[in-house]
Design a protein around this motif. Structure first.
Motif, PDB file in Angstrom:
ATOM      1  N   SER A  94      47.571  12.217  96.325  1.00 41.83           N
ATOM      2  CA  SER A  94      47.264  13.540  96.882  1.00 41.83           C
ATOM      3  C   SER A  94      45.754  13.753  96.970  1.00 41.83           C
ATOM      4  O   SER A  94      45.258  14.363  97.920  1.00 41.83           O
ATOM      5  CB  SER A  94      47.942  14.645  96.066  1.00 41.83           C
ATOM      6  OG  SER A  94      47.299  14.886  94.830  1.00 41.83           O
ATOM      7  N   LEU A  95      45.020  13.222  96.003  1.00 42.72           N
ATOM      8  CA  LEU A  95      43.553  13.304  96.057  1.00 42.72           C
ATOM      9  C   LEU A  95      43.000  12.432  97.178  1.00 42.72           C
ATOM     10  O   LEU A  95      42.081  12.833  97.895  1.00 42.72           O
ATOM     11  CB  LEU A  95      42.944  12.879  94.717  1.00 42.72           C
ATOM     12  CG  LEU A  95      43.119  13.874  93.573  1.00 42.72           C
ATOM     13  CD1 LEU A  95      42.840  13.208  92.237  1.00 42.72           C
ATOM     14  CD2 LEU A  95      42.245  15.093  93.784  1.00 42.72           C
ATOM     15  N   ALA A  96      43.568  11.245  97.345  1.00 42.56           N
ATOM     16  CA  ALA A  96      43.089  10.303  98.361  1.00 42.56           C
ATOM     17  C   ALA A  96      43.233  10.867  99.776  1.00 42.56           C
ATOM     18  O   ALA A  96      42.386  10.609 100.637  1.00 42.56           O
ATOM     19  CB  ALA A  96      43.827   8.976  98.250  1.00 42.56           C
ATOM     20  N   ILE A  97      44.288  11.649 100.005  1.00 38.63           N
ATOM     21  CA  ILE A  97      44.478  12.228 101.336  1.00 38.63           C
ATOM     22  C   ILE A  97      43.841  13.604 101.475  1.00 38.63           C
ATOM     23  O   ILE A  97      43.994  14.267 102.495  1.00 38.63           O
ATOM     24  CB  ILE A  97      45.969  12.274 101.737  1.00 38.63           C
ATOM     25  CG1 ILE A  97      46.764  13.210 100.822  1.00 38.63           C
ATOM     26  CG2 ILE A  97      46.569  10.884 101.783  1.00 38.63           C
ATOM     27  CD1 ILE A  97      48.170  13.525 101.317  1.00 38.63           C
ATOM     28  N   GLY A  98      43.120  14.034 100.435  1.00 36.88           N
ATOM     29  CA  GLY A  98      42.409  15.308 100.497  1.00 36.88           C
ATOM     30  C   GLY A  98      43.283  16.530 100.302  1.00 36.88           C
ATOM     31  O   GLY A  98      42.887  17.640 100.662  1.00 36.88           O
ATOM     32  N   GLN A  99      44.471  16.342  99.724  1.00 38.09           N
ATOM     33  CA  GLN A  99      45.381  17.450  99.444  1.00 38.09           C
ATOM     34  C   GLN A  99      45.818  17.417  97.981  1.00 38.09           C
ATOM     35  O   GLN A  99      46.956  17.060  97.680  1.00 38.09           O
ATOM     36  CB  GLN A  99      46.620  17.364 100.347  1.00 38.09           C
ATOM     37  CG  GLN A  99      46.393  17.803 101.755  1.00 38.09           C
ATOM     38  CD  GLN A  99      46.070  19.281 101.836  1.00 38.09           C
ATOM     39  OE1 GLN A  99      46.588  20.096 101.095  1.00 38.09           O
ATOM     40  NE2 GLN A  99      45.168  19.623 102.731  1.00 38.09           N
ATOM     41  N   PRO A 100      44.910  17.764  97.051  1.00 37.87           N
ATOM     42  CA  PRO A 100      45.300  17.732  95.639  1.00 37.87           C
ATOM     43  C   PRO A 100      46.607  18.504  95.431  1.00 37.87           C
ATOM     44  O   PRO A 100      46.752  19.607  95.956  1.00 37.87           O
ATOM     45  CB  PRO A 100      44.140  18.424  94.924  1.00 37.87           C
ATOM     46  CG  PRO A 100      43.059  18.586  95.921  1.00 37.87           C
ATOM     47  CD  PRO A 100      43.622  18.376  97.277  1.00 37.87           C
ATOM     48  N   PHE A 101      47.533  17.915  94.718  1.00 39.56           N
ATOM     49  CA  PHE A 101      48.850  18.535  94.593  1.00 39.56           C
ATOM     50  C   PHE A 101      48.789  19.928  93.982  1.00 39.56           C
ATOM     51  O   PHE A 101      49.667  20.750  94.228  1.00 39.56           O
ATOM     52  CB  PHE A 101      49.831  17.627  93.840  1.00 39.56           C
ATOM     53  CG  PHE A 101      49.717  17.645  92.342  1.00 39.56           C
ATOM     54  CD1 PHE A 101      50.384  18.587  91.588  1.00 39.56           C
ATOM     55  CD2 PHE A 101      48.956  16.688  91.682  1.00 39.56           C
ATOM     56  CE1 PHE A 101      50.294  18.595  90.199  1.00 39.56           C
ATOM     57  CE2 PHE A 101      48.865  16.678  90.307  1.00 39.56           C
ATOM     58  CZ  PHE A 101      49.534  17.642  89.556  1.00 39.56           C
ATOM     59  N   THR A 102      47.752  20.234  93.215  1.00 35.81           N
ATOM     60  CA  THR A 102      47.649  21.561  92.604  1.00 35.81           C
ATOM     61  C   THR A 102      47.201  22.628  93.595  1.00 35.81           C
ATOM     62  O   THR A 102      47.407  23.816  93.356  1.00 35.81           O
ATOM     63  CB  THR A 102      46.673  21.544  91.412  1.00 35.81           C
ATOM     64  OG1 THR A 102      45.381  21.151  91.877  1.00 35.81           O
ATOM     65  CG2 THR A 102      47.160  20.614  90.317  1.00 35.81           C
ATOM     66  N   LEU A 103      46.608  22.232  94.704  1.00 37.52           N
ATOM     67  CA  LEU A 103      46.068  23.186  95.671  1.00 37.52           C
ATOM     68  C   LEU A 103      47.160  24.085  96.247  1.00 37.52           C
ATOM     69  O   LEU A 103      47.026  25.313  96.266  1.00 37.52           O
ATOM     70  CB  LEU A 103      45.331  22.444  96.785  1.00 37.52           C
ATOM     71  CG  LEU A 103      44.501  23.267  97.748  1.00 37.52           C
ATOM     72  CD1 LEU A 103      43.394  24.024  97.014  1.00 37.52           C
ATOM     73  CD2 LEU A 103      43.880  22.348  98.799  1.00 37.52           C
ATOM     74  N   GLY A 104      48.238  23.497  96.725  1.00 34.67           N
ATOM     75  CA  GLY A 104      49.332  24.293  97.283  1.00 34.67           C
ATOM     76  C   GLY A 104      49.965  25.203  96.250  1.00 34.67           C
ATOM     77  O   GLY A 104      50.317  26.347  96.534  1.00 34.67           O
ATOM     78  N   ASP A 116      39.847  29.212 101.338  1.00 40.75           N
ATOM     79  CA  ASP A 116      38.837  28.365 101.980  1.00 40.75           C
ATOM     80  C   ASP A 116      37.531  28.290 101.190  1.00 40.75           C
ATOM     81  O   ASP A 116      36.587  27.634 101.614  1.00 40.75           O
ATOM     82  CB  ASP A 116      38.551  28.860 103.402  1.00 40.75           C
ATOM     83  CG  ASP A 116      39.753  28.639 104.312  1.00 40.75           C
ATOM     84  OD1 ASP A 116      40.448  27.624 104.126  1.00 40.75           O
ATOM     85  OD2 ASP A 116      39.989  29.494 105.197  1.00 40.75           O
ATOM     86  N   ASN A 117      37.501  28.946 100.061  1.00 42.03           N
ATOM     87  CA  ASN A 117      36.314  28.929  99.210  1.00 42.03           C
ATOM     88  C   ASN A 117      36.136  27.520  98.625  1.00 42.03           C
ATOM     89  O   ASN A 117      37.060  26.974  98.018  1.00 42.03           O
ATOM     90  CB  ASN A 117      36.480  29.965  98.086  1.00 42.03           C
ATOM     91  CG  ASN A 117      35.276  30.073  97.200  1.00 42.03           C
ATOM     92  OD1 ASN A 117      34.703  29.079  96.770  1.00 42.03           O
ATOM     93  ND2 ASN A 117      34.914  31.307  96.897  1.00 42.03           N
ATOM     94  N   PRO A 118      34.953  26.924  98.799  1.00 39.60           N
ATOM     95  CA  PRO A 118      34.725  25.570  98.266  1.00 39.60           C
ATOM     96  C   PRO A 118      34.955  25.478  96.749  1.00 39.60           C
ATOM     97  O   PRO A 118      35.414  24.442  96.261  1.00 39.60           O
ATOM     98  CB  PRO A 118      33.264  25.280  98.612  1.00 39.60           C
ATOM     99  CG  PRO A 118      32.938  26.207  99.729  1.00 39.60           C
ATOM    100  CD  PRO A 118      33.805  27.422  99.542  1.00 39.60           C
ATOM    101  N   LEU A 119      34.657  26.554  96.032  1.00 42.54           N
ATOM    102  CA  LEU A 119      34.866  26.536  94.581  1.00 42.54           C
ATOM    103  C   LEU A 119      36.359  26.465  94.247  1.00 42.54           C
ATOM    104  O   LEU A 119      36.762  25.743  93.334  1.00 42.54           O
ATOM    105  CB  LEU A 119      34.226  27.763  93.924  1.00 42.54           C
ATOM    106  CG  LEU A 119      34.263  27.804  92.403  1.00 42.54           C
ATOM    107  CD1 LEU A 119      33.582  26.577  91.802  1.00 42.54           C
ATOM    108  CD2 LEU A 119      33.609  29.087  91.905  1.00 42.54           C
ATOM    109  N   PHE A 120      37.174  27.191  94.996  1.00 42.49           N
ATOM    110  CA  PHE A 120      38.631  27.144  94.799  1.00 42.49           C
ATOM    111  C   PHE A 120      39.141  25.723  95.017  1.00 42.49           C
ATOM    112  O   PHE A 120      39.927  25.200  94.221  1.00 42.49           O
ATOM    113  CB  PHE A 120      39.317  28.126  95.756  1.00 42.49           C
ATOM    114  CG  PHE A 120      40.822  28.102  95.697  1.00 42.49           C
ATOM    115  CD1 PHE A 120      41.512  28.605  94.604  1.00 42.49           C
ATOM    116  CD2 PHE A 120      41.568  27.582  96.756  1.00 42.49           C
ATOM    117  CE1 PHE A 120      42.900  28.590  94.547  1.00 42.49           C
ATOM    118  CE2 PHE A 120      42.950  27.563  96.716  1.00 42.49           C
ATOM    119  CZ  PHE A 120      43.619  28.065  95.612  1.00 42.49           C
ATOM    120  N   LYS A 121      38.682  25.101  96.081  1.00 46.63           N
ATOM    121  CA  LYS A 121      39.091  23.722  96.356  1.00 46.63           C
ATOM    122  C   LYS A 121      38.594  22.773  95.274  1.00 46.63           C
ATOM    123  O   LYS A 121      39.325  21.898  94.813  1.00 46.63           O
ATOM    124  CB  LYS A 121      38.590  23.284  97.731  1.00 46.63           C
ATOM    125  CG  LYS A 121      39.303  23.987  98.861  1.00 46.63           C
ATOM    126  CD  LYS A 121      38.799  23.542 100.208  1.00 46.63           C
ATOM    127  CE  LYS A 121      39.552  24.255 101.318  1.00 46.63           C
ATOM    128  NZ  LYS A 121      39.089  23.886 102.652  1.00 46.63           N
TER     129      LYS A 121
END
Length: 184
Positions: A94-104, A116-121
């Motif tokens: 999930s990190l490799a594809i730029g979608q950390p599993f915790t983000l969703g 869309d806040n860079p800190l949130f990401k």
């Protein structure tokens, strides 16, 4: 705490595995994974919130098929370590594809204005890194323990608990620390 619901099939699998044959623990994980996916579909959850659920469904489908087809397989001994290794691959992937599993998962309890806040990401990248590292350590250490000290049941259980407890505690505390720093 939404992430704990996502990990429930894995936790149930581990509990059932201590009492029953690996076929039944695999089937338990599969049934719970399928139920979570059906409930998520009914609730209209988005795909990015279901990375762990889909990963679990895939893992438990494969495990159950192998367990029922080859009940005496040597994989039987390593199922606990294999769960950690699979989760590590899921987290790193999930990190490799730029979608950390915790983000969703985090988006389900965070106002959309912050998504869309860079800190949130960045917070979610760090949290996912901690989960990935913990699962990696759990998988490698589990395989090593099973090879060199297969009767070290307490150590195996302690390892499994630590590999979940450490990232859970980090997931709870780290966003609070970041918010406090940002507010200061």
């Amino acid at each position: 705490m939404n992430y704990l619901k996502s990990l429930f099939p894995w936790i149930a699998f581990a509990v059932v595995a201590t009492q029953f044959d690996w076929r039944w623990s695999g089937l338990t994980g599969l049934v719970i994974s399928a139920a979570l996916l059906l409930l998520a579909r009914r609730d209209g959850r988005k795909a990015d919130t279901l990375i762990i659920e889909w990963s679990g469904f895939a893992f438990f489908t494969l495990l159950t098929a192998v367990a029922f087809s080859f009940p005496a397989s040597p994989l039987k001994t390593y199922t606990g370590a294999l769960t950690d290794a699979w989760l590590a691959l899921t987290a790193w992937g999930s990190l490799a594809i730029g979608q950390p599993f915790t983000l969703g998962i985090a988006r389900t309890s965070t106002p959309a204005a912050l998504w869309d806040n860079p800190l949130f990401k960045r917070v979610n990248v760090v949290i996912t890194l901690v989960w990935a590292a913990s699962f990696t350590v759990g998988g490698i250490a589990g395989i090593a323990l099973l090879n060199f000290a297969p009767h070290a049941t307490f150590a195996l259980i302690a390892l499994k608990v630590l590999c979940f407890a450490v990232p859970v505690a980090f997931t709870i505390r780290y966003p609070r620390i970041v918010r406090a720093r940002a507010a200061a």
